[in-house]
Design an enzyme around this catalytic site. Structure first.
Site, PDB file in Angstrom:
ATOM      1  N   ASP A  43       0.210 -15.352   8.059  1.00  0.00           N
ATOM      2  CA  ASP A  43      -0.410 -16.660   7.871  1.00  0.00           C
ATOM      3  C   ASP A  43       0.475 -17.425   6.887  1.00  0.00           C
ATOM      4  OD1 ASP A  43      -1.055 -15.827   5.310  1.00  0.00           O
ATOM      5  OD2 ASP A  43      -3.223 -16.087   5.529  1.00  0.00           O
TER       6      ASP A  43
ATOM      7  N   CYS B  86       0.042 -11.580   4.922  1.00  0.00           N
ATOM      8  CA  CYS B  86      -0.726 -12.738   4.467  1.00  0.00           C
ATOM      9  C   CYS B  86      -0.550 -12.811   2.957  1.00  0.00           C
ATOM     10  CB  CYS B  86      -2.179 -12.693   4.934  1.00  0.00           C
ATOM     11  SG  CYS B  86      -3.241 -11.424   4.228  1.00  0.00           S
TER      12      CYS B  86
ATOM     13  N   THR C 101      -2.285 -11.678   0.336  1.00  0.00           N
ATOM     14  CA  THR C 101      -2.454 -10.369  -0.302  1.00  0.00           C
ATOM     15  C   THR C 101      -2.220  -9.212   0.660  1.00  0.00           C
ATOM     16  OG1 THR C 101      -4.787 -10.380   0.286  1.00  0.00           O
ATOM     17  CG2 THR C 101      -4.199 -11.260  -1.898  1.00  0.00           C
TER      18      THR C 101
ATOM     19  N   HIS D 287       0.796  10.836   7.681  1.00  0.00           N
ATOM     20  CA  HIS D 287      -0.585  11.322   7.729  1.00  0.00           C
ATOM     21  C   HIS D 287      -1.485  10.506   8.659  1.00  0.00           C
ATOM     22  CE1 HIS D 287      -0.734  13.768   3.721  1.00  0.00           C
ATOM     23  NE2 HIS D 287       0.340  14.029   4.427  1.00  0.00           N
TER      24      HIS D 287
ATOM     25  N   HIS E  19      -3.963  16.275  10.831  1.00  0.00           N
ATOM     26  CA  HIS E  19      -3.897  14.810  10.771  1.00  0.00           C
ATOM     27  C   HIS E  19      -4.349  14.190  12.091  1.00  0.00           C
ATOM     28  CE1 HIS E  19      -2.312  15.062   6.852  1.00  0.00           C
ATOM     29  NE2 HIS E  19      -1.177  15.625   7.207  1.00  0.00           N
TER      30      HIS E  19
END
Ligand code: RB5
Length: 140
Positions: free
Chosen positions: A7, A63, A65, A96, A132
């Site tokens: 964004d 974005c 954050t 993992h 996993h």
């Protein structure tokens, strides 16, 4: 093929990551945006759907954050989006979690660290370890 989207909060960092992808011969498709103010869930869905459809194997989201776009992406069954801000997590989420999208915060991490994380993440294989796989199946 790697899908990449952002964004407005991640646009500058996306350009720097695209520069890294081009220099390293990584095939990518840019799903936008182009710097304008947009709603990140729309861009999360574009790349998430391209992965689920088989058009892209992996995705890179940026974005402000990295949080909003990762929350949105992880609503899609089959998408495992890892928000990273350190190299250890970028490596371990491939080993993992077999994450198929990495999310980064354009207002959180600098370009050198972001590119290092992308490089590690793109080049680290999943462990294929039974425990996993079991845990990933439990998520699905
Ligand atoms: C946009 O201003 C900002 O909210 C977005 O880029 C992101 O940080 C949301 O999690």
């Amino acid at each position: 093929m790697v899908g990449i989207a952002c964004d407005h909060g991640g646009y500058e960092l996306k350009l720097q990551i695209i520069n890294y992808l081009e220099k390293n011969g990584v095939e990518y498709k840019d799903f936008g945006c182009h710097g304008e103010s947009v709603d990140y869930p729309i861009y999360a869905r574009k790349v998430g759907q391209a992965i689920l459809d088989g058009e892209c194997e992996k995705g890179i989201f940026i974005c402000g954050t990295g949080i909003g776009i990762s929350i949105a992406a992880n609503k899609m069954p089959g998408i495992r989006c890892a928000l990273c801000s350190d190299c250890f997590s970028a490596e371990m989420t491939r080993v993992h979690n077999d994450s198929n999208i990495i999310a980064l915060g354009g207002r959180v991490v600098g370009p050198e660290l972001a590119i290092k994380m992308v490089d590690i993440w793109l080049n680290t294989p999943f462990s294929n370890d039974e425990r996993h796989i079991r845990r990933i199946n439990m998520i699905e």
